[in-house]
Design a protein around this motif. Sequence first.
Motif, PDB file in Angstrom:
ATOM      1  N   THR A  80      35.891  51.194  28.481  1.00  0.00           N
ATOM      2  CA  THR A  80      36.606  51.330  29.751  1.00  0.00           C
ATOM      3  C   THR A  80      36.168  52.569  30.517  1.00  0.00           C
ATOM      4  O   THR A  80      36.192  52.565  31.749  1.00  0.00           O
ATOM      5  CB  THR A  80      38.137  51.321  29.546  1.00  0.00           C
ATOM      6  OG1 THR A  80      38.512  52.384  28.664  1.00  0.00           O
ATOM      7  CG2 THR A  80      38.599  49.996  28.960  1.00  0.00           C
ATOM      8  N   ASN A  89      35.249  46.045  31.316  1.00  0.00           N
ATOM      9  CA  ASN A  89      36.566  45.561  30.927  1.00  0.00           C
ATOM     10  C   ASN A  89      36.653  45.178  29.462  1.00  0.00           C
ATOM     11  O   ASN A  89      35.645  45.043  28.780  1.00  0.00           O
ATOM     12  CB  ASN A  89      37.020  44.416  31.843  1.00  0.00           C
ATOM     13  CG  ASN A  89      36.125  43.206  31.754  1.00  0.00           C
ATOM     14  OD1 ASN A  89      35.938  42.625  30.700  1.00  0.00           O
ATOM     15  ND2 ASN A  89      35.560  42.810  32.893  1.00  0.00           N
ATOM     16  N   ASP A 103      42.280  44.827  29.452  1.00  0.00           N
ATOM     17  CA  ASP A 103      42.584  44.202  30.741  1.00  0.00           C
ATOM     18  C   ASP A 103      43.230  42.837  30.580  1.00  0.00           C
ATOM     19  O   ASP A 103      44.080  42.453  31.379  1.00  0.00           O
ATOM     20  CB  ASP A 103      41.295  44.059  31.557  1.00  0.00           C
ATOM     21  CG  ASP A 103      40.682  45.405  31.840  1.00  0.00           C
ATOM     22  OD1 ASP A 103      41.142  46.073  32.777  1.00  0.00           O
ATOM     23  OD2 ASP A 103      39.756  45.817  31.102  1.00  0.00           O
ATOM     24  N   LYS A 123      47.356  44.671  32.412  1.00  0.00           N
ATOM     25  CA  LYS A 123      47.774  45.811  33.245  1.00  0.00           C
ATOM     26  C   LYS A 123      49.083  45.492  33.970  1.00  0.00           C
ATOM     27  O   LYS A 123      50.026  46.278  33.947  1.00  0.00           O
ATOM     28  CB  LYS A 123      46.681  46.187  34.251  1.00  0.00           C
ATOM     29  CG  LYS A 123      45.338  46.534  33.626  1.00  0.00           C
ATOM     30  CD  LYS A 123      45.397  47.779  32.774  1.00  0.00           C
ATOM     31  CE  LYS A 123      44.000  48.136  32.279  1.00  0.00           C
ATOM     32  NZ  LYS A 123      44.005  48.975  31.113  1.00  0.00           N
TER      33      LYS A 123
END
Length: 163
Positions: free
Chosen positions: A88, A93, A121, A151
């Motif tokens: 990240t 991702n 993610d 998220k």
Amino acid sequence: MIRIAGVVKESIVDGKGIRFTLFTQGCPHNCKGCHNPESHNINGGYDIEAEKVIAEFNKNPLLSGITFSGGEPIIQAKELIPIAEAVTQQGKNCWIYSGWTFEELMEKNDADINKLLSLCDVLVDGKYVEDERDLTLLFRGSRNQRVIDLKKSLSENKAITLE
């Protein structure tokens, strides 16, 4: 050290884009018809250092990100955190598959699990259910499984699926 069943250095089936997929070793779910039954035994597979996984990931600049699959990655959450952080930090991702649902993972209230999920993610959650097998689904094997925007889900404290 992370106990893994293996890696696929370029996958297009384990999430969006070209992905580096890490198959962790060990799974308590034992889903009938599992795609990776050889990954169930916690004593199978082999150990690898997080740094070696990161170095392999870094060899391919075309990768969109990393996918943690299994086995059950959540049982090695602490060991996967450094990899997720490295990926990240590069703006790539992180996807993770788990036989536990988002709600079950939240109920565990485990610091390492929470940290790993916060770095990821997307969560593909739920056990594989052979009676709900559907080969037309993207990134999952059975209709009960969900592709979750982690998220948004973590910020709203409820599972929010991706369209």
